[in-house]
Design an enzyme around this catalytic site. Structure first.
Site, mmCIF file in Angstrom:
data_model
loop_
_atom_site.group_PDB
_atom_site.id
_atom_site.type_symbol
_atom_site.label_atom_id
_atom_site.label_comp_id
_atom_site.label_asym_id
_atom_site.label_seq_id
_atom_site.Cartn_x
_atom_site.Cartn_y
_atom_site.Cartn_z
ATOM 1 N N HIS A 18 -4.250 -0.452 -6.495
ATOM 2 C CA HIS A 18 -2.986 -1.187 -6.570
ATOM 3 C C HIS A 18 -3.058 -2.415 -5.676
ATOM 4 O O HIS A 18 -4.073 -2.679 -5.022
ATOM 5 C CB HIS A 18 -1.786 -0.285 -6.247
ATOM 6 C CG HIS A 18 -1.830 0.362 -4.897
ATOM 7 N ND1 HIS A 18 -1.827 -0.357 -3.719
ATOM 8 C CD2 HIS A 18 -1.883 1.672 -4.529
ATOM 9 C CE1 HIS A 18 -1.864 0.473 -2.694
ATOM 10 N NE2 HIS A 18 -1.915 1.716 -3.157
ATOM 11 N N HIS A 21 -4.302 -2.270 -1.998
ATOM 12 C CA HIS A 21 -5.758 -2.282 -1.827
ATOM 13 C C HIS A 21 -6.295 -3.715 -1.986
ATOM 14 O O HIS A 21 -7.189 -4.154 -1.277
ATOM 15 C CB HIS A 21 -6.436 -1.388 -2.862
ATOM 16 C CG HIS A 21 -5.959 0.042 -2.833
ATOM 17 N ND1 HIS A 21 -5.612 0.726 -3.962
ATOM 18 C CD2 HIS A 21 -5.772 0.897 -1.802
ATOM 19 C CE1 HIS A 21 -5.235 1.958 -3.638
ATOM 20 N NE2 HIS A 21 -5.319 2.086 -2.328
ATOM 21 N N CYS A 126 -0.395 17.468 5.863
ATOM 22 C CA CYS A 126 0.086 16.650 4.743
ATOM 23 C C CYS A 126 -1.125 16.222 3.924
ATOM 24 O O CYS A 126 -1.996 15.500 4.425
ATOM 25 C CB CYS A 126 0.853 15.424 5.228
ATOM 26 S SG CYS A 126 1.197 14.284 3.872
ATOM 27 N N CYS A 129 -1.478 12.397 3.410
ATOM 28 C CA CYS A 129 -2.087 11.688 4.559
ATOM 29 C C CYS A 129 -3.491 12.201 4.830
ATOM 30 O O CYS A 129 -4.250 11.556 5.554
ATOM 31 C CB CYS A 129 -1.278 11.903 5.838
ATOM 32 S SG CYS A 129 0.379 11.240 5.830
ATOM 33 N N CYS A 143 7.109 14.564 4.988
ATOM 34 C CA CYS A 143 6.317 13.431 5.468
ATOM 35 C C CYS A 143 6.997 12.140 4.998
ATOM 36 O O CYS A 143 7.229 11.973 3.803
ATOM 37 C CB CYS A 143 4.894 13.499 4.901
ATOM 38 S SG CYS A 143 4.041 11.917 4.981
ATOM 39 N N HIS A 146 4.937 10.194 2.309
ATOM 40 C CA HIS A 146 4.678 10.770 0.989
ATOM 41 C C HIS A 146 5.841 11.551 0.406
ATOM 42 O O HIS A 146 5.787 12.001 -0.731
ATOM 43 C CB HIS A 146 3.399 11.627 1.033
ATOM 44 C CG HIS A 146 2.188 10.810 1.359
ATOM 45 N ND1 HIS A 146 1.731 10.658 2.636
ATOM 46 C CD2 HIS A 146 1.395 10.050 0.564
ATOM 47 C CE1 HIS A 146 0.681 9.848 2.627
ATOM 48 N NE2 HIS A 146 0.458 9.470 1.382
ATOM 49 N N LYS A 292 9.354 0.610 -0.890
ATOM 50 C CA LYS A 292 8.023 1.152 -0.693
ATOM 51 C C LYS A 292 7.403 1.378 -2.080
ATOM 52 O O LYS A 292 8.074 1.876 -2.991
ATOM 53 C CB LYS A 292 8.178 2.488 0.046
ATOM 54 C CG LYS A 292 6.914 2.938 0.694
ATOM 55 C CD LYS A 292 7.179 4.242 1.433
ATOM 56 C CE LYS A 292 6.078 5.089 1.248
ATOM 57 N NZ LYS A 292 5.016 5.585 1.247
ATOM 58 N N LYS A 295 5.085 5.561 -7.418
ATOM 59 C CA LYS A 295 5.115 5.803 -8.858
ATOM 60 C C LYS A 295 6.526 6.172 -9.317
ATOM 61 O O LYS A 295 6.949 5.769 -10.386
ATOM 62 C CB LYS A 295 4.169 6.956 -9.192
ATOM 63 C CG LYS A 295 2.768 6.484 -9.496
ATOM 64 C CD LYS A 295 1.992 7.629 -10.106
ATOM 65 C CE LYS A 295 0.647 7.165 -10.615
ATOM 66 N NZ LYS A 295 -0.179 8.299 -11.053
HETATM 67 O O1 ME8 Z 1 -6.430 5.431 3.789
HETATM 68 N N1 ME8 Z 1 0.457 -2.867 2.160
HETATM 69 O O2 ME8 Z 1 -7.300 5.024 1.690
HETATM 70 P P1 ME8 Z 1 -6.026 4.421 0.918
HETATM 71 C C1 ME8 Z 1 -0.678 -3.309 2.693
HETATM 72 N N2 ME8 Z 1 -9.388 6.456 2.209
HETATM 73 N N3 ME8 Z 1 -1.866 -2.664 2.559
HETATM 74 C C2 ME8 Z 1 -1.898 -1.545 1.839
HETATM 75 C C3 ME8 Z 1 -0.731 -1.035 1.239
HETATM 76 C C4 ME8 Z 1 0.493 -1.757 1.406
HETATM 77 N N4 ME8 Z 1 1.635 -1.360 0.873
HETATM 78 N N5 ME8 Z 1 -1.070 0.098 0.605
HETATM 79 C C5 ME8 Z 1 -2.394 0.290 0.795
HETATM 80 C C6 ME8 Z 1 -7.322 5.504 2.968
HETATM 81 N N6 ME8 Z 1 -2.913 -0.697 1.534
HETATM 82 C C7 ME8 Z 1 -8.668 6.063 3.363
HETATM 83 C C8 ME8 Z 1 -9.419 5.013 4.154
HETATM 84 S S1 ME8 Z 1 -11.533 4.158 5.540
HETATM 85 C C9 ME8 Z 1 -12.799 4.850 6.374
HETATM 86 C C10 ME8 Z 1 -10.737 5.454 4.696
HETATM 87 C C11 ME8 Z 1 -4.330 -0.841 1.899
HETATM 88 O O3 ME8 Z 1 -6.444 4.342 -0.513
HETATM 89 C C12 ME8 Z 1 -4.535 -0.985 3.399
HETATM 90 O O4 ME8 Z 1 -5.804 -1.528 3.631
HETATM 91 O O5 ME8 Z 1 -4.809 5.157 1.266
HETATM 92 C C13 ME8 Z 1 -4.534 0.463 3.850
HETATM 93 O O6 ME8 Z 1 -5.055 0.631 5.143
HETATM 94 C C14 ME8 Z 1 -5.390 1.073 2.761
HETATM 95 O O7 ME8 Z 1 -5.006 0.356 1.564
HETATM 96 C C15 ME8 Z 1 -5.225 2.574 2.586
HETATM 97 O O8 ME8 Z 1 -5.952 2.934 1.458
#
Ligand code: ME8
Length: 474
Positions: A18, A21, A126, A129, A143, A146, A292, A295
């Site tokens: 999304h 990312h 959770c 998380c 949480c 979530h 926020k 889905k």
């Molecule tokens: O946490 N605003 O993966 P994840 C800004 N797999 N950035 C956002 C965002 C938002 N609303 N939503 C997501 C994980 N991000 C682990 C990471 S690393 C060793 C393991 C971005 O898929 C932002 O970079 O939940 C956030 O830190 C990351 O997606 C979380 O991605």
């Protein structure tokens, strides 16, 4: 000079990518391109986090085996990054068997060095998380991130002795003294405050989760997905042909996972005697249309859809121009459309187009002039470069916007269409100075909008105008 080693988080493949990312990934790409253009060698790592309970559940819900499930999702991330013109050097997948070996070695060494202990543990977990949560973090028993009730997990786990490692190696002092830079400053203070409150050891194995890397020396347990994931940054220096050199120069992420990157990860590295990352930068979190992203609300923005509507460069631009990188903000399709029309179609696009059209109309030849250029933006350019280097993308783009506005105002003030009747010398000077300023802007725009900058460069060189950003109606 050492290759600059920049990382994004590796994203969970429980669902397709999304715009959140995309935000971090675009930012990392801008930096990587900026430094590459300066001649610096860069290694830019991104990828996907494919193990753990959360992924196993998503696979089950999709009626697939976990491996088949992650194999179907990882390419969707790669495709999205291709659509956004992301030039990463490697796409890391944690299901890569070579990574599994590295993780096992890493964890086995932590154990050897006395930083792992087996303990009985009961706590609230959770799955969203993928961590144990404390009661005081919950709102109405759920949480807040979530909106689900955590499960009670009670098991015998291996624990990483975070408290001991942090104390043995003086992690607090390291962060306070910026030997590991945690940025922005506000986040650094949060991290310091939390360390001072006291650290809890971290359970780093799971008995109930089979979708993971077997724990070294005990295959009734798997390695906790977060440990597996963090090690990707180290693993990348081991498993590729042309690997980056440890340590990383920059870990980029949002504030949600700063704790893992600023505390747990450095503590594990210290326990192994490995050098620490130079800098950990946590940007803000954005909402979509004031809410926020979720889905259930139905406001999850798909970067591919946005690229289809606005084009790659406009999406890259709008994401970083909407609010300062370290802060929280809001984004929406309407906002992207507005930015597009205002800054790109009416601003930059129009400026390039009118300049080239007038040069054609008044038959101005391209030549280098030594005259004092009134519209010369050199000083501003230095400031913009500094902003990019310090990850102030919003301010950098703001600076570029000021130059563009300044040039448009300059043209309006000098009125080439009137000079054409009276002062051909001045007419050339005005248009050539705008042309020269635009040529230097190309270099600054290129990391943000690579394709448009390339087109702009060609148009400026050939004096063949074509709309860079046609206005979007509706
Ligand atoms: O946490 N605003 O993966 P994840 C800004 N797999 N950035 C956002 C965002 C938002 N609303 N939503 C997501 C994980 N991000 C682990 C990471 S690393 C060793 C393991 C971005 O898929 C932002 O970079 O939940 C956030 O830190 C990351 O997606 C979380 O991605």
């Amino acid at each position: 000079m050492k290759k600059l080693y920049i990382t994004t988080p590796i994203y969970y493949v429980n669902d397709k990518p999304h715009i959140g990312h995309a935000y971090t990934t675009v930012a990392a790409d801008v930096l990587a391109r900026y430094y590459k253009a300066l001649g610096r060698e860069v290694f830019f790592l991104t990828g996907t986090d494919e193990h753990g309970a959360k992924i196993a559940e998503a696979a089950k819900a999709a009626g697939k085996e976990p491996k088949a499930f992650v194999d179907s999702l990882a390419p969707q991330f790669q495709k999205a990054w291709e659509n956004l013109n992301i030039e990463y050097d490697q796409f890391f997948r944690t299901t890569n068997p070579e990574h599994e070996k590295v993780v096992q070695e890493f964890v086995a060494k932590l154990k050897e060095r006395g930083y792992i202990e087996k303990r009985k543990y009961e706590g609230l977990y959770c799955i969203g998380c993928e961590r144990f949560v404390q009661k005081n973090e919950l709102i109405d028993g759920k949480c807040p991130d979530h909106n689900t009730e955590p499960e009670i997990h009670s098991e015998e786990n291996y624990f990483f002795l975070l408290k001991r490692a942090a104390e043995d190696f003086g992690l607090l002092n390291i962060i306070e003294k910026d030997e590991l830079i945690v940025a922005p400053e506000g986040r650094k203070n949060e991290v310091i405050g939390k360390i001072k409150q006291g650290l809890d050891d971290v359970s780093i194995s799971r008995a109930g989760v089979t979708w993971g890397i077997p724990f070294p020396g005990d295959d009734t347990q798997t390695v906790y997905v977060w440990v597996d994931a963090l090690i990707n940054y180290w693993s990348a220096t081991k498993i590729y042909k042309n690997p980056p050199e440890w340590p990383t120069d920059l870990h980029l992420m949002a504030k949600d996972i700063l704790w893992f990157h600023a505390i747990i990860w450095p503590a594990m590295l210290l326990a192994l005697g490995l050098p620490l990352p130079k800098k950990v930068f946590a940007h803000g979190f954005f909402t979509v249309g004031g809410k926020k992203m979720s889905k259930t609300v139905g406001n999850v923005l798909d970067p591919n859809d946005l690229v289809k509507k606005f084009g790659t460069d406009a999406v890259r631009y709008a994401l970083l121009r909407e609010f300062p990188f370290g802060e929280d903000g809001d984004i929406s399709e309407e906002k992207i459309a507005e930015r597009y029309n205002k800054d790109l179609a009416n601003g930059l696009g129009n400026l390039v187009n009118r300049t080239i059209s007038m040069m054609n109309k008044y038959q101005i030849k391209l030549e280098i002039r030594n005259s004092k250029l009134e519209a010369n933006p050199n000083v501003q350019i230095k400031k913009i470069q500094k902003n990019i280097e310090e990850l102030r993308f919003y301010e950098a783009l703001g600076g570029i916007g000021n130059i563009i506005n300044g040039l448009n105002v300059y043209i309006d003030k000098e009125k080439p269409w009137e000079l054409a009747k009276s002062d051909s010398e001045k007419l050339s000077e005005v248009l050539l100075s705008v042309h020269m300023s635009l040529s230097s802007l190309v270099l600054l725009l290129a990391p943000f909008m690579p394709e448009s900058a390339e087109k702009m460069k060609n148009q400026l060189e050939t004096l063949k105008p074509e709309p860079l950003f046609p206005r979007i109606e509706d």
